[in-house]
Design an enzyme around this catalytic site. Structure first.
Site, PDB file in Angstrom:
ATOM      1  N   SER A  66      18.096  -3.410 -12.131  1.00 13.70           N
ATOM      2  CA  SER A  66      18.212  -2.338 -12.937  1.00 13.70           C
ATOM      3  C   SER A  66      16.732  -1.744 -13.102  1.00 13.70           C
ATOM      4  O   SER A  66      16.382  -1.083 -11.788  1.00 13.70           O
ATOM      5  CB  SER A  66      18.628  -2.884 -14.412  1.00 13.70           C
ATOM      6  OG  SER A  66      18.542  -1.535 -15.530  1.00 13.70           O
ATOM      7  N   GLU A 380      20.932   1.284 -27.240  1.00 13.25           N
ATOM      8  CA  GLU A 380      19.659   0.824 -27.642  1.00 13.25           C
ATOM      9  C   GLU A 380      18.468   1.849 -27.529  1.00 13.25           C
ATOM     10  O   GLU A 380      18.700   2.836 -26.776  1.00 13.25           O
ATOM     11  CB  GLU A 380      19.353  -0.383 -26.652  1.00 13.25           C
ATOM     12  CG  GLU A 380      20.266  -1.602 -26.661  1.00 13.25           C
ATOM     13  CD  GLU A 380      19.966  -2.699 -25.561  1.00 13.25           C
ATOM     14  OE1 GLU A 380      19.825  -3.805 -26.097  1.00 13.25           O
ATOM     15  OE2 GLU A 380      20.128  -2.487 -24.379  1.00 13.25           O
ATOM     16  N   ALA A 381      17.522   1.495 -27.896  1.00 11.88           N
ATOM     17  CA  ALA A 381      16.582   2.500 -28.017  1.00 11.88           C
ATOM     18  C   ALA A 381      15.954   3.012 -26.580  1.00 11.88           C
ATOM     19  O   ALA A 381      15.430   4.055 -26.349  1.00 11.88           O
ATOM     20  CB  ALA A 381      15.188   2.223 -28.973  1.00 11.88           C
ATOM     21  N   ASN A 382      16.321   2.032 -25.698  1.00  8.80           N
ATOM     22  CA  ASN A 382      15.941   2.073 -24.398  1.00  8.80           C
ATOM     23  C   ASN A 382      16.809   3.354 -23.684  1.00  8.80           C
ATOM     24  O   ASN A 382      16.566   3.553 -22.449  1.00  8.80           O
ATOM     25  CB  ASN A 382      15.803   1.007 -23.458  1.00  8.80           C
ATOM     26  CG  ASN A 382      17.070   0.365 -23.380  1.00  8.80           C
ATOM     27  OD1 ASN A 382      18.086   0.696 -23.420  1.00  8.80           O
ATOM     28  ND2 ASN A 382      16.906  -1.068 -23.347  1.00  8.80           N
ATOM     29  N   THR A 505      13.838 -12.548 -19.576  1.00  7.60           N
ATOM     30  CA  THR A 505      13.745 -12.556 -18.056  1.00  7.60           C
ATOM     31  C   THR A 505      12.338 -13.093 -17.716  1.00  7.60           C
ATOM     32  O   THR A 505      12.094 -13.328 -16.532  1.00  7.60           O
ATOM     33  CB  THR A 505      13.909 -10.985 -17.238  1.00  7.60           C
ATOM     34  OG1 THR A 505      12.941 -10.112 -18.214  1.00  7.60           O
ATOM     35  CG2 THR A 505      15.158 -10.690 -17.561  1.00  7.60           C
TER      36      THR A 505
END
Length: 538
Positions: A66, A380-382, A505
């Protein structure tokens, strides 16, 4: 019985990473690409077993990291309906990967032979794709090493595709008799765009044009294939940062995560004085999107996932009112703790739309949206999200005898917006369709509410596992006493809140701070970050 010698040979050939602990995170396995051969081999086994458990239905496997740097990679498994792997199987994947990484040769041989032999006499079916990272072909080889040698799996490899394409193609492989090709994705979504824009007589975008930043990922070539099929867009769209052949440029100085985190234009945009265009940025595998524009003072203005949710909620609420279905179909928005407080107040107080908060990770938002609403909006805010429509929604629309413009539009929205997973391309189409129908400029969209100033930073810690949360990740229960100190700090600022959660992560925590002014948000962030570090070294 699978021969032990074959298992030994395969493990020796494909699993060079040993003594390393893996974890299936919110988006699958993700790490430095050099550590992932063992994980890929294990994933081939788990994906085949999942397909066998589902009587040979297609299971998707996407090789991607990603928005991560080009040196990273990862893998996620996709259910036959295009949704994320069920959580019980995430545990199985993690256990097998760690067994192969750290177990004895005899133990590994026994367990793999046991898994393969216990599988029913069903040939597994896998649908595979990967993003543009240079490590992809080698990791694919490791995946195929187990899937082919141990299961003789039936495999459809789509090569270089976006993550949402892989989800879509997996779902379509389940529902359609006959071959499924990547072309189906382009045809379906461009046709929906063309139909809805014709229905509303849209002949131009409400901005002076659209600029799409593709993060130098796989979204670049896919956009070049997609845009010419779309009326209005083909003349109004410029694609930048589309060089997925340059491995080192992936997500570097561009893309959705860069724009969201740095609150500035990506590299590759010039001559912006007097600009009235709308911009958007994808991430490396095109499963998230954020929008932005330059205001009248030529200042950067972000339109993130919170804004996207609010836009869809505003528009769909109007359609439900106009079609007389607002009391018949439930609609709600699902957010995470990262959502700006102003967006939550706008949705609840102004639009009268219910809002649910859940843990970070699209699998949690998706589940909440599907479970609680006929029309579930989650971002999501992203910028990672979508709008999901229930079976009750479809059944209700089929019974409508009065085919009004609002009703026709409601019927088209699920065709325009990817129903399997968040999709930068289809989400972009949805946003552009809504803005065009409402005749809203980017500034008009932004003026619906004013974000509370905020700051999100990463704090490196020696052990992220000690940071344990509750209340949908908004409160800490460990380290002991840290939450009380955070609450005390928050109380000193106006309209403030702050929370801490462990990264999925890396050994780091995310510190989010929000307050009435940017200075207060920055000060609060600094205080909480210091408290986090102090808790690590008591």
């Amino acid at each position: 019985m699978v021969e032990g010698q074959l298992v030994d040979e395969l493990v020796a050939k494909y699993c060079t990473t040993r003594g390393y602990r893996y974890s299936y995170g919110t988006a699958g396995f993700r790490d430095d690409a050099g550590r992932l051969d063992t994980v890929m081999f294990a994933t081939g086994i788990i994906a085949c077993l999942r397909s066998i458990a589902l009587d040979g239905k297609p299971v998707g496997v996407m090789i991607t990291a990603s928005h991560n740097p080009a040196s990273d990679n990862g893998v996620k498994i996709v259910e036959p309906d295009g949704s994320m792997l069920v959580q019980t199987w995430e545990t199985r994947a993690t256990e097998l990967a760690n067994l192969i990484s750290s177990g004895s040769a005899a133990e590994i041989r026994r367990r793999i032979a046991e898994l393969v032999t216990s599988a029913a006499d069903v040939r597994p079916r896998l649908v595979i794709g990967r993003d543009s990272r240079v490590s992809g072909p080698h990791l694919l080889e490791c995946l195929l090493g187990s899937a082919n040698s141990l299961f003789q799996a039936q495999i459809k490899d789509y090569g270089l595709v976006t993550t949402p394409q892989l989800h879509y193609l997996t779902s379509r492989s389940l529902s359609v008799d006959g071959p499924v090709e990547e072309e189906d994705y382009f045809v379906d979504f461009s046709s929906a765009w063309n139909e809805i824009t014709r229905l509303h007589d849209v002949e131009r975008l409400p901005s002076a044009g659209l600029v799409v930043d593709c993060a130098n990922g796989i979204g670049g070539p896919k956009m070049h294939s997609f845009i010419p099929r779309c009326r209005v867009l083909s003349e109004a769209t410029t694609v930048i940062n589309d060089n997925c052949a340059d491995a080192l440029s992936l997500n570097r100085g561009c893309g959705a995560d860069f724009v969201k985190t740095n609150q500035r234009l990506p590299d590759g945009i010039r001559d912006t004085d007097g600009d009235s265009r709308l911009y958007c940025s994808f991430d490396g595998d095109a499963d998230r999107v954020v929008f932005y524009y330059l205001n009248e003072d030529n200042r950067f203005q972000l339109l993130d996932g919170d804004r996207i949710s609010a836009l869809f909620a505003y528009f769909i609420a109007q359609l439900l009112e106009q079609s007389g279905l607002r009391s018949v179909l439930s609609m709600g928005v699902v957010q995470t703790a990262y959502a700006n407080g102003s967006s939550t107040q706008y949705l609840q107080n102004h639009l009268k739309v219910p809002v649910t908060c859940t843990k970070t990770g699209v699998k949690h938002l998706h589940h909440e949206a599907v479970t609680h609403y006929d029309i579930g909006i989650y971002f999501e805010a992203n910028g990672h999200g979508t709008v999901i429509f229930s079976d009750h929604f479809y059944a209700t629309l089929r019974t409508q005898t009065h085919n009004s413009l609002a009703t026709k539009t409601l019927k088209l929205l699920p065709q325009l917006i990817n129903q399997t997973v968040g999709d930068a391309i289809s989400d972009m189409l949805g946003v552009l369709a809504v803005l065009s129908i409402l005749k809203w400029s980017p500034a008009r969209w932004a003026n619906e509410f004013t974000d509370l100033p905020n700051l999100l930073i990463k704090v490196i810690v020696p052990d992220r596992s000690q940071f344990i949360t509750t209340d949908q990740e908004r409160k800490l229960i460990s380290p002991e006493g840290l939450q009380e100190k955070i609450d005390k700090a928050v109380s000193k600022f106006h309209s403030a809140r702050s929370f801490v959660r462990a990264s999925g992560t890396e050994d780091a925590v995310r510190v989010y701070a929000e307050a009435a002014t940017q200075q207060e948000a920055n000060e609060l962030s600094a205080i909480v970050s210091k408290l986090v570090l102090e808790s690590c070294y008591k």
